[in-house]
Design a protein around this motif. Structure first.
Motif, PDB file in Angstrom:
ATOM      1  N   LYS B  41       0.844  -1.214   0.000  1.00  0.00           N
ATOM      2  CA  LYS B  41       0.000   0.000   0.000  1.00  0.00           C
ATOM      3  C   LYS B  41       0.880   1.265   0.000  1.00  0.00           C
ATOM      4  O   LYS B  41       0.695   2.169  -0.828  1.00  0.00           O
ATOM      5  N   SER B  42       1.796   1.324   0.945  1.00  0.00           N
ATOM      6  CA  SER B  42       2.667   2.508   1.026  1.00  0.00           C
ATOM      7  C   SER B  42       3.472   2.664  -0.252  1.00  0.00           C
ATOM      8  O   SER B  42       3.668   3.773  -0.761  1.00  0.00           O
ATOM      9  N   THR B  43       3.952   1.557  -0.781  1.00  0.00           N
ATOM     10  CA  THR B  43       4.740   1.608  -2.013  1.00  0.00           C
ATOM     11  C   THR B  43       3.921   2.235  -3.138  1.00  0.00           C
ATOM     12  O   THR B  43       4.415   3.104  -3.866  1.00  0.00           O
ATOM     13  N   PHE B  85       1.701  11.091   5.608  1.00  0.00           N
ATOM     14  CA  PHE B  85       2.659   9.993   5.652  1.00  0.00           C
ATOM     15  C   PHE B  85       2.343   9.035   6.796  1.00  0.00           C
ATOM     16  O   PHE B  85       1.866   9.442   7.854  1.00  0.00           O
ATOM     17  N   GLN B  86       2.654   7.759   6.548  1.00  0.00           N
ATOM     18  CA  GLN B  86       2.414   6.754   7.588  1.00  0.00           C
ATOM     19  C   GLN B  86       3.237   7.092   8.837  1.00  0.00           C
ATOM     20  O   GLN B  86       2.763   6.919   9.947  1.00  0.00           O
ATOM     21  N   ASP B  87       4.443   7.597   8.637  1.00  0.00           N
ATOM     22  CA  ASP B  87       5.276   7.948   9.795  1.00  0.00           C
ATOM     23  C   ASP B  87       5.237   9.467  10.051  1.00  0.00           C
ATOM     24  O   ASP B  87       6.198  10.048  10.551  1.00  0.00           O
ATOM     25  N   ALA B 161      -3.355   9.626   1.431  1.00  0.00           N
ATOM     26  CA  ALA B 161      -3.203   9.439   2.872  1.00  0.00           C
ATOM     27  C   ALA B 161      -2.833   7.994   3.168  1.00  0.00           C
ATOM     28  O   ALA B 161      -3.574   7.070   2.849  1.00  0.00           O
ATOM     29  N   ASP B 162      -1.631   7.829   3.775  1.00  0.00           N
ATOM     30  CA  ASP B 162      -1.152   6.483   4.099  1.00  0.00           C
ATOM     31  C   ASP B 162      -1.474   6.171   5.553  1.00  0.00           C
ATOM     32  O   ASP B 162      -0.828   6.679   6.463  1.00  0.00           O
ATOM     33  N   GLU B 163      -2.486   5.334   5.759  1.00  0.00           N
ATOM     34  CA  GLU B 163      -2.958   4.942   7.085  1.00  0.00           C
ATOM     35  C   GLU B 163      -3.135   6.131   8.026  1.00  0.00           C
ATOM     36  O   GLU B 163      -2.500   6.200   9.079  1.00  0.00           O
ATOM     37  N   PRO B 164      -4.003   7.037   7.666  1.00  0.00           N
ATOM     38  CA  PRO B 164      -4.200   8.224   8.507  1.00  0.00           C
ATOM     39  C   PRO B 164      -4.896   7.893   9.829  1.00  0.00           C
ATOM     40  O   PRO B 164      -4.868   8.714  10.746  1.00  0.00           O
TER      41      PRO B 164
HETATM   42 MG   LIG Z   1       2.388   1.142   4.771  1.00  0.00          MG
END
Ligand SMILES: [Mg+2]
Ligand SMILES: Nc1ncnc2c1ncn2[C@@H]1O[C@H](COP(=O)(O)OP(=O)(O)OP(=O)(O)O)[C@@H](O)[C@H]1O
Lengths: 302, 217
Positions: B41-43, B85-87, B161-164
């Motif tokens: 997903k993030s990729t 971002f996820q992080d 949005a990555d895992e908001p």
């Molecule tokens: Mg991810």
């Protein structure tokens, strides 16, 4: 236009904040740059003043011809025609012994003493300017003049003047060398402080890039920092040179009075001051540019 | 708005994160990206944002083919995207307000306009009262919301949005999903990667399910 201005104001504000955040190390760096720059700047001042002194000295290429005591006016007349027809002599001036004595007595304030002399001790003389001023021609001319009848002595100061010229030339070469080396040193100092800064602002650079910052935007505050640091360093260098010339002035003036002349040290001229500040600013900018480009390339790779 | 054709991504360590992905996302669409941890997903999101480059295949964003864009043009592409971002990627040496101001400063807004917009964005995520705080003093959920505020402050046409809602409890997660729906209704194209079952089942958007780097259904 407005965007552009906003960006520059932002960068300038960021730069000043950055400098004020670490006042001690900022100041330390500024002084390092200032002292580094003051060396070539001070040397430039010294050379300029030395050149000035040298050019105020009596024309070193003049040759004096002294006649012996029993030269008659007819002899002098004859020599005059010989001298004025020679193509290797540009200019001749005859100083008869009476004029010479009056001049000297006036210059030294010894009129009374001179009046009491039983006989004028000075010879008739010529001061001539040779057409060619290089050493070889002068030497030749001197030996020729020496052989003319009733010539007692021919004196040329060219050796001494050539030595002075050579020393000044050497000084200029040394200056160029020193300035070159120190310019590199200055760029290196800037480059180093910028590298340190970038390493502490790594996260900011990375995030800015991710949300649309151009390379130019990222570079700008660091370039400002480098340039401003260079400019302030240049100002310190100017101050160091100025204070040094002021400190030396009384001594130099004392020395000048001993030689019965007036002379004062000229500080950096307006042009030189402008050049100093411009060059120091440019070097700071260049150092920063290299540091940022290298660091950005490295961040890119990861 | 976004098109992927036969896109694969192999990381330098040899791992195939995405395999032969073909996907079309229309302007104004809302897409939920689901899948197990490590599904890619993030990729996928990083490829769309041109943070990573595909090993093969072509990607279009806003009618631009990413592979053919000049490096210098990419920042301008990113200014039209909001990225969560996820992080998080918050700046911890800047206040909440300054974090939200960053994209506006980059885009060259004047001080006055930028502050007005940043305040509006912080208000939307309920953080206006904390504008002077530093991110370290925020809870996980608040940090997440700050990240969203920073992503939407420049009113981008595309929000990635990555895992908001990654580490939020249900109540906050629902809040944030409601916020995204509001952005969607305002016309923003949205891609959200999430594990949030409630959001997925709400039927508010299309679901793209990834499994070991491949799209299933
Ligand atoms: Mg991810
Ligand atoms: N920079 C990288 N280098 C090497 N492998 C990577 C890198 N980033 C991700 N991967 C690998 O690629 C695969 C997909 O990663 P990705 O982050 O896209 O998963 P994800 O679906 O976002 O997972 P999660 O739900 O845990 O965030 C994972 O197996 C991961 O280990």
């Amino acid at each position: 236009m407005k965007t552009w201005l906003t960006h520059h104001l932002q960068a300038l504000r960021a730069t000043l904040t950055q400098m004020l955040a670490t006042p001690f190390s900022s100041l330390f760096t500024l002084f390092a740059i200032g002292i580094t720059l003051s060396l070539p700047a001070g040397m430039a001042v010294m050379l300029d003043n030395a050149t000035q002194v040298a050019s105020n000295l009596p024309n070193p290429n003049e040759i004096s011809i002294y006649m012996d005591d029993n030269a008659t006016p007819a002899d002098i007349k004859k020599l005059q025609t010989t001298l004025s027809t020679r193509t290797d002599i540009a200019h001749t001036q005859f100083v008869d012994k009476q004029t010479a004595l009056t001049q000297i007595s006036q210059q030294l304030g010894l009129t009374r003493l001179v009046n009491e002399l039983p006989k004028n001790p000075l010879p008739d003389a010529w001061i001539i300017t040779p057409a060619d001023t290089d050493a070889q021609h002068i030497t030749q001319l001197v030996s020729t003049l020496q052989k003319f009848p009733h010539v007692a002595l021919v004196q040329a100061d060219y050796k001494w003047s050539q030595r002075l010229d050579a020393i000044l030339q050497l000084g200029h070469d040394l200056f160029t060398l020193l300035a070159g080396i120190l310019a590199v040193a200055l760029a290196a100092i800037t480059s180093n402080t910028i590298r340190l800064q970038i390493s502490t602002r790594h996260a900011e650079i990375e995030v800015s890039r991710l949300i649309g910052a151009t390379d130019r935007y990222i570079r700008r505050p660091f370039l400002y920092f480098g340039a401003l640091q260079g400019l302030l360093g240049g100002m310190i260098a100017w101050g160091v040179v100025f204070v040094s010339t002021q400190l030396l002035t009384p001594q130099v003036q004392h020395l000048a009075t001993l030689y019965a002349t007036t002379f004062s040290i000229q500080p950096l001229s307006l042009m030189q001051s402008a050049a100093l500040l411009l060059i120091s600013t440019a070097l700071g900018w260049i150092g920063a540019y290299f540091a940022v480009s290298r660091s950005l390339a490295r961040i890119e790779k990861r | 708005m976004i098109g992927l054709e036969k896109v694969s991504k192999r990381y330098p360590n040899g791992h195939d994160a995405l395999k032969d992905i073909t996907l079309e996302i229309e302007t104004g669409e809302m897409v939920f990206l689901t899948g197990h941890s490590g599904a890619g997903k993030s990729t996928l999101i990083k490829l769309i944002a041109a943070i990573e480059r595909p090993t093969s295949g072509t990607i279009y964003v806003n009618n631009h083919q990413l592979g053919k864009m000049r490096r210098a043009a990419i920042p301008y592409l990113r200014r039209n995207m909001g990225l969560v971002f996820q992080d998080h990627k918050l700046l911890f040496d800047r206040s909440v307000m300054q974090n939200v101001l960053l994209p506006l400063e980059i885009a060259g807004f004047t001080h006055h306009d930028a502050h007005a917009r940043a305040r509006a964005a912080l208000d939307k995520v309920g953080l206006l009262a904390r504008e002077k705080a530093y991110p370290i003093a925020l809870s996980g959920g608040e940090q997440q919301r700050l990240c969203i505020a920073r992503a939407v402050v420049s009113r981008p046409a595309l929000l990635l949005a990555d895992e908001p809602t990654g580490n939020l409890d249900n109540e906050y997660a629902t809040d944030i999903m409601l916020m995204f729906k509001a952005f969607h209704q305002a016309g923003t194209t949205i891609v959200i990667s999430t594990h949030d079952q409630a959001a997925i089942k709400s039927g508010a958007g299309r679901i793209v399910h990834l499994d070991h780097g491949k799209i299933i259904s």
